[in-house]
Every structure is written in C-alpha cells, then in structure tokens.
Design an enzyme around this catalytic site. Structure first.
Site: not given
Ligand code: PLP
Length: 383
Positions: A71-72, A151, A179, A199-201, A237, A325
């Site tokens: 996702g990042s 999130n 999210q 983001s798949a996870h 790849t 923290c």
């Molecule tokens: N954006 C949001 C709102 C998220 O909650 C997260 C991860 O917690 C991300 C982006 C980043 O996703 P990733 O962990 O797949 O890089």
C-alpha cells in the site's frame, strides 16, 4: 494460550483459498512473467487474471490496474507519479492531516522538491471540512489525496463529494483505500476516484503486494527505474504468486461482502455497547455512523494504552494503541491530536479491529479482560 486477534487493521491472516491458489506459483509455475516460453506465458496469464479480478472488484478496466509491492508503494507511485507528470500544470497538492505516513511523508518529500502542500484540518469526528477543501483549491492545484477510511479511528470520508469537488475544479483525485478495500464496496466511477491505492494483507491476502488503480488518460510517471514491467510504470519482475494471492483475496472478500460486513458491524456495535455500559467513562473516537465496520477506537481516561496492551497480551489478546511508543515516552498519534484529543486521552486510546474469525464470545472475553485490567492501571496512573 488461545490467541484472540483484534488487530485486523494492522494485518489479516492469509485465507486458505488464497494460500492454495498461490502455492503452485512458487515451485511449479515459477516462470518469469516476461519470458516468452510457455512457463513464462503461464505466469503472465495468471498475472492478467488477477488484474482482471482487481479491476472487476472496483469497477475499473484491467489496463487501469498496476501491481506494486504494498500500500505504501501504491501511495508513493500515485502521488509522486501524478505530481511529476503534471508539474507543468501546477505544483500544489491538497491532502489531510490524518493521512497514513505513506501519504504524509510522500507529501513532505514533494515539498522538499518544490511542491506546495495544503494539509486540511479535520473535525472532532475526523471529517475533512469540505468548505476548507474548496477554499484551498488554487489554479496551481493538480492533485487532491484524501484517504477513504482512517486506519486509527475508522472514519469514512465523504469520498463521492470530495471527488466531485476535485473534478469540478479539474483536479485529479487520489484516495488511499488501504483500509477501505474489502470493508466497503467501492466503484471508482460511482465515487469519482481517479487513483486508488490498496494492499492485499488488509483483506486476507499476503503481505508485500499492493495494487494501484489509475484512471485511463490520467498522466502519471514511474518513480522507479528498471525494466518495462507494468506498462512501464513499475519496474521489477512481477511477484506472480503474490499477485495471484491479491487477485484471489479481493475476489473472495467481495463474494461474501454483505455477510462479512454485517458480521463485523454487529461485533463492533456489540463491543461499543458493552464498553459504554461499563464504568470506564470511555470516549469513542471517530464517527459513530460513518466508520469502518470492524473498527472501534476508545480512549480510556487515566490509562497508558501501551501498558494496557502488554497486559492484554498476557491474556492472549492482540490489539493496538493510538500512539507509537519508542523509548517509553509515547508520542500521541497525529490522528488523535488532529481530532482534538488532549494528550492524556490520546495516550489512553485502544484500537480494536474485528475480522471474519472473531466471535461474540471473543468480544465478551475482551470486555471482561478490560474490566479486570483497567481499574488497576487507572489507579496506578492517578495515585
Ligand atoms: N495506508 C493506510 C491507510 C494503511 O492503514 C496502511 C497500513 O497500515 C498503509 C497505507 C500502508 O500499507 P502497507 O502496509 O501495505 O505498506
């Protein structure tokens, strides 16, 4: 000890069906998707099937989907890619103060490179002020990036309206949907979205794979040099097994969407009711109605959430705090301070996020554990 997992906003376990679908691509169908021979072509076909599944799930075209590593990366590629490609039109970007660091830090980097960024305020429930948004748009504005759902506090923004404002002003609209995907049914056309990160996870797929939707015709540049994969927008790849996993995960979550959504909403509302019935004097953070189905974030006055998390962990409970923290000196989260929480309430915030394997009995165990722990640590803090 039985583990009770209430941190699905952090990550989710890979579903059985997703894992089974991925496995052949590690050792049997291991061809490079760019290779011409049949082993490679078979990987390429799997990637394209996954692309179609992602596109179908959000009302997009397969050619509008780009696979990334997370996702990042999707956020980076969308924001930097659109900013660089449209800089002759302007250098102004609008975002909000409660974005994930993947968006906030990307914007900070762009500021160092000469772009101007407006960080919109949010109200006490976490909503962007649409009037402030309209007033912030200038002739040089090229991009608005506002997250679909937060999130930490779960607030779902008024995305359709934000997209409409962007389009009326001829500005591109990106939303961080990390999210939201899986938890909300999203059609990119209905919601006026030009670019969407995922983001798949977060929806029972593997970690380390993401996707970015970019509407056909929107100009954006690659941000990583290398080969010409992903229509020359994302070198590297193709991670075939994980792409297959992402495709299966998004298909699976939306097949059972109504059931999943209802289950999470019921667990969330039951938990909220139990906490508000108890003597905690807890404050619900985020909007009561427009919030992610599985998210409940409460501030418990007079407690340190880091300490609470450790004691919950001793009971096998996984949850999350509203502050990061590092050295035992927690800094309150930027989201909680942006909604106006004083430091002590921000430091006492516990985020619970439910998932498909949670039960009502799990919630009862969680509430009972909080009832056992909180009076003790509250006393420690006040004494
Ligand atoms: N954006 C949001 C709102 C998220 O909650 C997260 C991860 O917690 C991300 C982006 C980043 O996703 P990733 O962990 O797949 O890089």
């Amino acid at each position: 000890m039985k583990i009770r997992y209430f941190d699905h906003a952090a990550t989710t376990p890979v579903s059985d069906a997703v894992l089974q679908e991925m496995l052949p691509y590690f050792q049997i169908e291991y061809g490079n998707a760019s290779s011409m021979y049949s082993l490679g072509r078979s990987s390429k076909k799997a990637v394209e099937i996954a692309r179609r599944k992602v596109a179908n799930s959000i009302g997009a075209l397969p050619k509008e989907i780009y696979f990334t590593s997370c996702g990042s990366e999707s956020d980076n590629l969308a924001i930097k890619g659109i900013a660089y490609a449209n800089k002759e039109k302007g250098n102004h970007i609008i975002t909000s103060k409660i974005e994930h660091p993947a968006v906030l830090n990307t914007c900070k980097t762009l500021e160092k490179q000469g772009f101007q960024v407006t960080y919109l305020n949010v109200n006490e429930n976490g909503f962007v002020d649409l009037e402030e948004l309209v007033n912030s748009i200038k002739p040089q504005t090229i991009l608005i990036s506002i997250m679909f759902a937060n999130n930490e506090i779960g607030t779902i923004q008024n995305i359709k309206e934000i997209g409409m404002i962007a389009h009326k002003n001829n500005v591109i609209f990106h939303t961080d949907g990390v999210q939201a995907i899986g938890n909300i049914k999203i059609d990119v056309n209905e919601y006026n979205i030009d670019a969407l990160s995922t983001s798949a996870h977060k929806f029972y797929g593997p970690k380390g794979i993401g996707a970015l939707y970019v509407r056909d015709g929107i100009k954006f540049e690659k941000i990583q040099d290398g080969g010409h994969q992903e229509k020359d927008k994302r070198a590297g790849t193709e991670n075939v097994a994980e792409i297959v996993g992402l495709g299966k995960a998004i298909e699976e979550i939306y097949q059972e969407y109504e059931k999943y959504n209802e289950k999470l909403t019921n667990l969330r509302d039951y938990y909220i009711e139990q906490i508000e019935k108890s003597n905690f004097n807890a404050k619900l953070n985020g909007d009561r109605k427009n919030r992610l189905p599985g998210n409940a974030n409460f501030s418990f006055p007079g407690i340190n959430a880091q300490e609470l998390l450790l004691l919950l962990d001793e009971k096998g409970i996984c949850a999350s705090a509203g502050s990061a923290c590092s050295t035992g000196n927690p800094e309150p989260s930027h989201v909680l301070t942006s909604i106006g929480l004083p430091k002590e309430l921000a430091n006492g915030a516990l985020r619970v996020s439910f998932g498909k394997d949670n039960t009502k009995e799990d919630v009862d165990f969680l509430v009972q554990s909080l009832q056992e722990i909180i009076p003790n640590i509250q006393k420690n803090v006040t004494n």
